[in-house]
Design an enzyme around this catalytic site. Structure first.
Site, PDB file in Angstrom:
ATOM      1  N   ASP A   9       0.853  -1.183   0.000  1.00 38.86           N
ATOM      2  CA  ASP A   9       0.000   0.000   0.000  1.00 38.86           C
ATOM      3  C   ASP A   9       0.891   1.235   0.000  1.00 38.86           C
ATOM      4  O   ASP A   9       1.757   1.393   0.876  1.00 38.86           O
ATOM      5  CB  ASP A   9      -0.912   0.013   1.225  1.00 38.86           C
ATOM      6  N   HIS A  19      -6.161   2.376  -4.710  1.00 35.57           N
ATOM      7  CA  HIS A  19      -6.294   2.484  -3.254  1.00 35.57           C
ATOM      8  C   HIS A  19      -7.048   3.759  -2.883  1.00 35.57           C
ATOM      9  O   HIS A  19      -6.982   4.201  -1.742  1.00 35.57           O
ATOM     10  CB  HIS A  19      -4.912   2.455  -2.604  1.00 35.57           C
ATOM     11  N   HIS A  41      -8.229   8.482   0.000  1.00 33.43           N
ATOM     12  CA  HIS A  41      -8.203   7.566   1.155  1.00 33.43           C
ATOM     13  C   HIS A  41      -9.455   7.750   2.016  1.00 33.43           C
ATOM     14  O   HIS A  41      -9.395   7.837   3.239  1.00 33.43           O
ATOM     15  CB  HIS A  41      -6.930   7.767   1.982  1.00 33.43           C
ATOM     16  N   HIS A  62       3.546  -2.009   3.890  1.00 29.52           N
ATOM     17  CA  HIS A  62       3.511  -0.589   3.568  1.00 29.52           C
ATOM     18  C   HIS A  62       4.923  -0.137   3.207  1.00 29.52           C
ATOM     19  O   HIS A  62       5.880  -0.392   3.948  1.00 29.52           O
ATOM     20  CB  HIS A  62       2.980   0.229   4.753  1.00 29.52           C
TER      21      HIS A  62
END
Length: 252
Positions: free
Chosen positions: A72, A123, A127, A221
């Site tokens: 991510d 993604h 957010h 991440h």
């Protein structure tokens, strides 16, 4: 209690029936019982049924030693080049789930990802918490990421989605499926995104390796220095243990 450690997010789903919850908007957060000793992670029957209903995934076959790396990327913290170098060294494919901020602030890295055979996944642009967002806002948010990715890389076939914040519901999974996305959750993860609380490469290595199981979709991440420093050894040792790394396009 150890048997029910949640991988990243505390599961807000507490035993409600979803069998007949078509379009249910009850907010959920992704959570699961961690894998160990080669035994697969398990999100429980209710979440498993919900994901199956929408062809969403979080783990592959339990009897094949295949792994899927996903990262991510919400913002760049200086470690993605190291991650890409290691993946290239080992010929390991990955999927990078990027936000709008990442696309705008690190376009050269996004281009490199695609050039080296990796997949760019959605993604979200901002957010957002999709479980509490109106449909039109979700559609707009996803479309911005896809449009910018096409502009930067030419990769028009954006088909994988990782919902931001790990929050979702039955309705969101159905809506995003209709938009052409396959929702990709995960079955291996740890608290790696706190940049002011990195604990060293060995900690990262141990956190990943103790959860590994056949068919694992691994979430890391790229802001984590620990992940970047541990990745080479993680890949090397998993290959020694007979694991193969495949792209989500090869998922089964």
């Amino acid at each position: 209690m150890k048997k029910f450690v949640i991988a990243i997010f505390i599961c807000l789903f507490c035993g409600q029936s979803i069998a007949n919850a078509e379009g249910d908007r009850t907010p959920l957060s992704w959570g699961f019982k961690r894998g160990h000793d080669g035994i697969q992670a398990d999100a429980g029957s209710k979440l498993n049924q919900l994901l199956e209903k929408h062809q969403a995934i979080y783990r592959g076959q339990p009897d094949e030693k295949i792994l899927y790396f996903t990262f991510d990327n919400g913002y760049e913290n200086g470690y993605t080049v190291q991650v890409l170098d290691i993946l290239k060294k080992h010929h390991v494919p990955a999927t990078f789930f990027v936000t709008g901020h990442y696309l705008e602030s690190a376009p050269d890295l996004v281009k490199r990802m695609v050039k080296e055979g990796h997949i760019i996944g959605n993604h979200s642009w901002k957010h957002l918490d999709y479980a509490h967002s109106p449909d039109e806002k979700i559609k707009e948010d996803l479309a911005q990421v896809k449009s910018k990715t096409i502009e930067l890389t030419g990769q028009a076939d954006m088909k994988y989605l990782r919902v931001p914040r790990g929050t979702f519901n039955d309705h969101v999974l159905g809506l995003t499926k209709q938009l052409g996305y396959q929702n990709v959750f995960w079955s291996v993860a740890y608290v790696d995104w706190l940049t002011n609380n990195q604990k060293g490469a060995q900690y990262a290595y141990n956190s990943i390796m103790k959860q590994i199981h056949p068919g694992a979709i691994i979430l890391l991440h790229s802001v984590s220095k620990d992940n970047a420093d541990a990745l080479d050894k993680v890949i090397t040792d998993l290959k020694k243990d007979g694991y193969q790394f495949k792209s989500l396009d090869e998922f089964k």
